[in-house]
Scaffold this motif. Structure first.
Motif, PDB file in Angstrom:
ATOM      1  N   ALA A  48       2.342  -0.315  17.987  1.00  0.00           N
ATOM      2  CA  ALA A  48       1.405   0.309  17.044  1.00  0.00           C
ATOM      3  C   ALA A  48       1.033   1.699  17.539  1.00  0.00           C
ATOM      4  O   ALA A  48       1.153   1.991  18.728  1.00  0.00           O
ATOM      5  CB  ALA A  48       0.149  -0.543  16.879  1.00  0.00           C
ATOM      6  N   TYR A  58       0.200   3.003  12.389  1.00  0.00           N
ATOM      7  CA  TYR A  58       1.559   2.530  12.185  1.00  0.00           C
ATOM      8  C   TYR A  58       1.774   1.264  13.018  1.00  0.00           C
ATOM      9  O   TYR A  58       1.218   1.145  14.112  1.00  0.00           O
ATOM     10  CB  TYR A  58       2.574   3.589  12.600  1.00  0.00           C
ATOM     11  CG  TYR A  58       2.422   4.897  11.869  1.00  0.00           C
ATOM     12  CD1 TYR A  58       1.670   5.939  12.410  1.00  0.00           C
ATOM     13  CD2 TYR A  58       3.008   5.101  10.629  1.00  0.00           C
ATOM     14  CE1 TYR A  58       1.508   7.139  11.752  1.00  0.00           C
ATOM     15  CE2 TYR A  58       2.854   6.304   9.955  1.00  0.00           C
ATOM     16  CZ  TYR A  58       2.100   7.311  10.518  1.00  0.00           C
ATOM     17  OH  TYR A  58       1.944   8.508   9.851  1.00  0.00           O
ATOM     18  N   TYR A  59       2.602   0.366  12.498  1.00  0.00           N
ATOM     19  CA  TYR A  59       2.872  -0.900  13.174  1.00  0.00           C
ATOM     20  C   TYR A  59       4.345  -1.262  13.059  1.00  0.00           C
ATOM     21  O   TYR A  59       4.985  -0.966  12.045  1.00  0.00           O
ATOM     22  CB  TYR A  59       2.052  -2.031  12.543  1.00  0.00           C
ATOM     23  CG  TYR A  59       0.560  -1.805  12.584  1.00  0.00           C
ATOM     24  CD1 TYR A  59      -0.098  -1.177  11.535  1.00  0.00           C
ATOM     25  CD2 TYR A  59      -0.194  -2.220  13.685  1.00  0.00           C
ATOM     26  CE1 TYR A  59      -1.469  -0.958  11.582  1.00  0.00           C
ATOM     27  CE2 TYR A  59      -1.558  -2.008  13.735  1.00  0.00           C
ATOM     28  CZ  TYR A  59      -2.191  -1.368  12.687  1.00  0.00           C
ATOM     29  OH  TYR A  59      -3.547  -1.158  12.733  1.00  0.00           O
ATOM     30  N   ASP A  61       7.078  -4.067  12.298  1.00  0.00           N
ATOM     31  CA  ASP A  61       6.994  -5.085  11.255  1.00  0.00           C
ATOM     32  C   ASP A  61       6.493  -6.429  11.766  1.00  0.00           C
ATOM     33  O   ASP A  61       5.761  -7.137  11.063  1.00  0.00           O
ATOM     34  CB  ASP A  61       8.369  -5.278  10.612  1.00  0.00           C
ATOM     35  CG  ASP A  61       8.746  -4.118   9.700  1.00  0.00           C
ATOM     36  OD1 ASP A  61       9.941  -4.021   9.345  1.00  0.00           O
ATOM     37  OD2 ASP A  61       7.858  -3.327   9.339  1.00  0.00           O
ATOM     38  N   LYS A  64       2.569  -6.574  11.805  1.00  0.00           N
ATOM     39  CA  LYS A  64       1.780  -6.182  10.632  1.00  0.00           C
ATOM     40  C   LYS A  64       0.997  -7.374  10.101  1.00  0.00           C
ATOM     41  O   LYS A  64       1.519  -8.470   9.962  1.00  0.00           O
ATOM     42  CB  LYS A  64       2.694  -5.627   9.543  1.00  0.00           C
ATOM     43  CG  LYS A  64       3.205  -4.231   9.837  1.00  0.00           C
ATOM     44  CD  LYS A  64       4.118  -3.735   8.721  1.00  0.00           C
ATOM     45  CE  LYS A  64       4.641  -2.330   9.025  1.00  0.00           C
ATOM     46  NZ  LYS A  64       5.584  -1.855   7.982  1.00  0.00           N
ATOM     47  N   THR A  68      -4.278  -4.881  14.898  1.00  0.00           N
ATOM     48  CA  THR A  68      -4.957  -3.705  14.368  1.00  0.00           C
ATOM     49  C   THR A  68      -5.222  -2.718  15.503  1.00  0.00           C
ATOM     50  O   THR A  68      -5.836  -3.091  16.520  1.00  0.00           O
ATOM     51  CB  THR A  68      -6.297  -4.084  13.712  1.00  0.00           C
ATOM     52  OG1 THR A  68      -6.071  -5.039  12.677  1.00  0.00           O
ATOM     53  CG2 THR A  68      -6.966  -2.854  13.120  1.00  0.00           C
TER      54      THR A  68
END
Length: 124
Positions: A48, A58-59, A61, A64, A68
């Motif tokens: 991330a 941004y993360y 996949d 996600k 956080t």
């Protein structure tokens, strides 16, 4: 900037951990911060990132909806809240920083500064 990652530990699958990346030395708000993880024999993997402007996150996949990333520029700390942990999340987690850019946030070769890793172990 110096970075110190902490908050790792041992947790059962489905549990949560919050990692912290504490920065010192320069203006933390001017740095994009990324989290990466690494397991033995594998390349360091992007997890991330939060941009230095604070406006974008941004993360990868696989995290996600479970992880956080956030930052507190007053306290000079970035966080990675990890929920619904899975055994596949087991790794050493590292935080990294890049000054005033967010172009290649998912490339571990792009970052200028790294903290020591913190181990996360998730049991099944």
């Amino acid at each position: 900037v110096q970075l110190q990652a902490s908050g790792g530990g041992f947790v059962q699958a489905g549990g949560s951990l919050r990692l912290s990346c504490e920065a010192s030395g320069r203006t933390f708000s001017s740095y994009t911060v990324g989290w990466f993880r690494q397991t033995p024999g594998k390349e360091r993997e992007f997890v991330a990132a939060v941009t230095w402007t604070g406006g974008s996150t941004y993360y990868t996949d696989s995290v996600k909806g479970r992880f956080t990333i956030s930052r507190d520029n007053v306290k000079n700390i970035a966080y990675l809240q990890m929920n619904s942990l899975e055994p596949e999340d087991t790794a050493v987690y590292y935080c990294a920083a890049k000054f005033r850019s967010s172009v290649s946030y998912n490339d571990n070769r792009w970052y200028d500064y790294w903290g020591r890793g913190t181990q996360v172990t998730v049991s099944s």
